[in-house]
Design a protein around this motif. Structure first.
Motif, PDB file in Angstrom:
ATOM      1  N   ILE A 227       1.178  -1.156  -0.044  1.00 30.52           N
ATOM      2  CA  ILE A 227      -0.263  -0.234   0.113  1.00 30.52           C
ATOM      3  C   ILE A 227       0.547   1.043  -0.052  1.00 30.52           C
ATOM      4  CG2 ILE A 227      -1.541   1.442   1.557  1.00 30.52           C
ATOM      5  CD1 ILE A 227      -2.820  -1.124   0.157  1.00 30.52           C
ATOM      6  N   ALA A 228       0.696   2.189  -0.529  1.00 33.75           N
ATOM      7  CA  ALA A 228       1.279   3.755  -0.779  1.00 33.75           C
ATOM      8  C   ALA A 228      -0.127   4.508  -0.007  1.00 33.75           C
ATOM      9  CB  ALA A 228       1.352   4.211  -2.458  1.00 33.75           C
ATOM     10  N   PHE A 229       0.596   5.273   0.884  1.00 38.07           N
ATOM     11  CA  PHE A 229      -0.736   5.483   1.115  1.00 38.07           C
ATOM     12  C   PHE A 229       0.005   7.243   1.597  1.00 38.07           C
ATOM     13  CE2 PHE A 229      -2.931   6.884   5.195  1.00 38.07           C
ATOM     14  CZ  PHE A 229      -3.518   6.357   4.698  1.00 38.07           C
ATOM     15  N   THR A 230      -0.761   8.041   0.631  1.00 41.89           N
ATOM     16  CA  THR A 230      -0.854   9.440   1.851  1.00 41.89           C
ATOM     17  C   THR A 230      -2.019  10.219   2.166  1.00 41.89           C
ATOM     18  OG1 THR A 230       1.248   9.754  -0.301  1.00 41.89           O
ATOM     19  CG2 THR A 230       0.567  11.570   1.034  1.00 41.89           C
ATOM     20  N   HIS A 231      -1.944  10.618   3.182  1.00 44.12           N
ATOM     21  CA  HIS A 231      -2.722  11.596   3.812  1.00 44.12           C
ATOM     22  C   HIS A 231      -2.892  12.533   4.947  1.00 44.12           C
ATOM     23  CE1 HIS A 231      -6.973  12.258   5.493  1.00 44.12           C
ATOM     24  NE2 HIS A 231      -7.755  11.221   5.444  1.00 44.12           N
ATOM     25  N   PRO A 232      -3.401  13.882   5.046  1.00 50.85           N
ATOM     26  CA  PRO A 232      -3.050  15.103   5.492  1.00 50.85           C
ATOM     27  C   PRO A 232      -3.013  14.358   7.271  1.00 50.85           C
ATOM     28  CG  PRO A 232      -4.280  15.556   3.558  1.00 50.85           C
ATOM     29  CD  PRO A 232      -4.234  14.285   4.017  1.00 50.85           C
ATOM     30  N   LYS A 233      -3.547  13.634   7.537  1.00 56.66           N
ATOM     31  CA  LYS A 233      -4.216  12.983   9.046  1.00 56.66           C
ATOM     32  C   LYS A 233      -4.727  12.077   8.404  1.00 56.66           C
ATOM     33  CE  LYS A 233      -6.055  17.831  10.272  1.00 56.66           C
ATOM     34  NZ  LYS A 233      -7.146  18.357  10.803  1.00 56.66           N
ATOM     35  N   PRO A 234      -4.004  10.592   8.714  1.00 63.76           N
ATOM     36  CA  PRO A 234      -3.413   9.493   9.287  1.00 63.76           C
ATOM     37  C   PRO A 234      -4.249   9.210  10.104  1.00 63.76           C
ATOM     38  CG  PRO A 234      -1.354   9.988   8.621  1.00 63.76           C
ATOM     39  CD  PRO A 234      -2.090  11.436   8.829  1.00 63.76           C
ATOM     40  N   LYS A 236      -5.206   6.402  12.829  1.00 63.38           N
ATOM     41  CA  LYS A 236      -4.608   5.546  13.881  1.00 63.38           C
ATOM     42  C   LYS A 236      -5.081   4.194  13.272  1.00 63.38           C
ATOM     43  CE  LYS A 236      -4.247   8.570  17.578  1.00 63.38           C
ATOM     44  NZ  LYS A 236      -4.213   7.942  19.681  1.00 63.38           N
ATOM     45  N   GLY A 237      -6.503   3.767  12.734  1.00 62.61           N
ATOM     46  CA  GLY A 237      -6.749   2.587  12.532  1.00 62.61           C
ATOM     47  C   GLY A 237      -6.013   2.252  11.310  1.00 62.61           C
ATOM     48  N   VAL A 238      -5.930   3.259   9.929  1.00 59.18           N
ATOM     49  CA  VAL A 238      -5.000   3.077   8.698  1.00 59.18           C
ATOM     50  C   VAL A 238      -3.748   2.267   8.892  1.00 59.18           C
ATOM     51  CG1 VAL A 238      -5.190   3.674   6.551  1.00 59.18           C
ATOM     52  CG2 VAL A 238      -7.276   3.757   7.551  1.00 59.18           C
ATOM     53  N   MET A 239      -3.584   3.192   9.677  1.00 62.86           N
ATOM     54  CA  MET A 239      -2.122   3.246   9.899  1.00 62.86           C
ATOM     55  C   MET A 239      -1.576   1.817  10.050  1.00 62.86           C
ATOM     56  SD  MET A 239      -0.843   5.598   8.233  1.00 62.86           S
ATOM     57  CE  MET A 239       1.004   6.034   8.580  1.00 62.86           C
ATOM     58  N   LEU A 240      -2.181   1.624  11.118  1.00 62.15           N
ATOM     59  CA  LEU A 240      -1.675   0.168  12.379  1.00 62.15           C
ATOM     60  C   LEU A 240      -2.009  -0.718  12.063  1.00 62.15           C
ATOM     61  CD1 LEU A 240      -1.318  -1.288  14.576  1.00 62.15           C
ATOM     62  CD2 LEU A 240      -3.503  -1.427  15.551  1.00 62.15           C
ATOM     63  N   GLU A 241      -3.359  -1.068  10.538  1.00 59.34           N
ATOM     64  CA  GLU A 241      -3.091  -1.674   9.572  1.00 59.34           C
ATOM     65  C   GLU A 241      -1.498  -1.840   8.468  1.00 59.34           C
ATOM     66  OE1 GLU A 241      -5.464  -4.604   8.046  1.00 59.34           O
ATOM     67  OE2 GLU A 241      -6.635  -3.532   9.403  1.00 59.34           O
ATOM     68  N   LEU A 242      -1.678  -0.823   8.264  1.00 59.10           N
ATOM     69  CA  LEU A 242       0.068  -0.764   7.061  1.00 59.10           C
ATOM     70  C   LEU A 242       0.636  -0.801   7.605  1.00 59.10           C
ATOM     71  CD1 LEU A 242      -0.609   2.898   5.645  1.00 59.10           C
ATOM     72  CD2 LEU A 242      -2.105   0.385   4.847  1.00 59.10           C
ATOM     73  N   VAL A 243       0.914  -0.959   9.279  1.00 61.21           N
ATOM     74  CA  VAL A 243       2.375  -1.258   9.567  1.00 61.21           C
ATOM     75  C   VAL A 243       2.418  -2.659   9.949  1.00 61.21           C
ATOM     76  CG1 VAL A 243       3.570  -1.592  12.173  1.00 61.21           C
ATOM     77  CG2 VAL A 243       2.244   0.764  10.834  1.00 61.21           C
ATOM     78  N   GLN A 244       0.578  -3.358  10.139  1.00 56.80           N
ATOM     79  CA  GLN A 244       0.683  -4.854  10.534  1.00 56.80           C
ATOM     80  C   GLN A 244       0.910  -5.697   9.699  1.00 56.80           C
ATOM     81  OE1 GLN A 244      -3.027  -4.890  12.621  1.00 56.80           O
ATOM     82  NE2 GLN A 244      -1.767  -4.924  14.331  1.00 56.80           N
ATOM     83  N   ARG A 245       0.998  -4.863   7.948  1.00 51.73           N
ATOM     84  CA  ARG A 245       1.191  -5.925   6.545  1.00 51.73           C
ATOM     85  C   ARG A 245       2.045  -6.353   6.352  1.00 51.73           C
ATOM     86  NH1 ARG A 245      -2.883  -5.383   2.527  1.00 51.73           N
ATOM     87  NH2 ARG A 245      -2.150  -7.176   2.365  1.00 51.73           N
TER      88      ARG A 245
END
Length: 245
Positions: A227-234, A236-245
């Motif tokens: 996943i390539a992900f850019t968001h001005p205000k990430p 937390k749930g999405v960021m955790l999901e990305l870290v766990q991938r």
């Protein structure tokens, strides 16, 4: 003066399609408050269709068989089409994002430059031979990841989409692009441009919907390798999901 409303579809497997649910959302010009377009809202089923299409394009299509130089030429054609259509794409960006036309033109040209850069870079990624202490040969090869999910924010819709799509395609991956719900129009236009430039059906799919549902379905899909992900205000749930991938 009222603005003529535009109707868009998702881009899946090289075709423009409605969301399976039939749901749509309105796109607003933030500078005027006017509704300028309607777009489908992709749910988990649409995301699965897009990802499956990307995987099929890698397993059965011509993209993996192309040489790096051939992929580079396709990306260069994308850049050329963006340059040819700088005015219409800039006006579409203005309509969707409300930014000044001068800024929008510069961002379309920056997107073209990005594809030109990665068109040249496509042939510049090599493996490495690594010295080892024992007898034998140790080497690494850089290979495509597979299907990548590209999630883009609202502030520079086309330019940031190019930053993600360009390297993904240059290195032989297939992609599912999800622009921000508020500013999806130039990402959908980019999908059509890529198809016209010679990107095979399914290699670049464009879906639209909220990050909490559509984006999360993309992040969680088992066939998505990165996943390539850019968001001005990430979130937390999405960021955790990305870290766990």
């Amino acid at each position: 003066m009222a603005v003529t409303q535009l109707a868009y579809n998702l881009m899946i497997d090289g075709r423009e399609v409605a969301a399976l649910s039939g749901r749509t959302a309105t796109v607003i010009n933030p500078a005027t408050g006017e509704t300028v377009a309607s777009v489908p809202v992709a749910d988990e089923r649409d995301v699965d269709l897009a990802v499956q299409s990307a995987r099929r394009a890698l397993d059965e299509g011509p993209w993996p068989k192309m040489s790096a130089s051939e992929r580079g030429r396709v990306l260069m054609r994308i850049a050329g089409l963006l340059r040819e259509r700088v005015e219409s794409l800039a006006r579409l960006e203005v309509l969707n994002s409300g930014k000044p036309i001068r800024d929008a033109r510069a961002e379309v040209l920056a997107a073209a430059e990005c594809f030109e850069y990665y068109a040249g870079a496509a042939t510049k990624w090599f493996g490495e031979t690594i010295p080892v202490t024992d007898r034998g040969l140790d080497f690494t090869l850089r290979e495509p990841i597979g299907v990548v999910g590209l999630i883009v924010p609202w502030n520079f819709p086309l330019m940031i989409a190019s930053w993600k799509v360009g390297p993904a395609l240059a290195t032989g991956n297939a992609a599912v692009l999800k622009p921000a719900s508020a500013t999806p129009l130039t990402a959908l236009a980019l999908g059509a441009v890529a198809l016209e430039a010679g990107v095979p059906a399914g290699v670049l799919n464009v879906i639209v919907g909220p990050g909490a549902t559509t984006g999360m379905a993309l992040v969680r899909h088992p066939l998505v390798g990165k996943i390539a992900f850019t968001h001005p205000k990430p979130l937390k749930g999405v960021m955790l999901e990305l870290v766990q991938r």
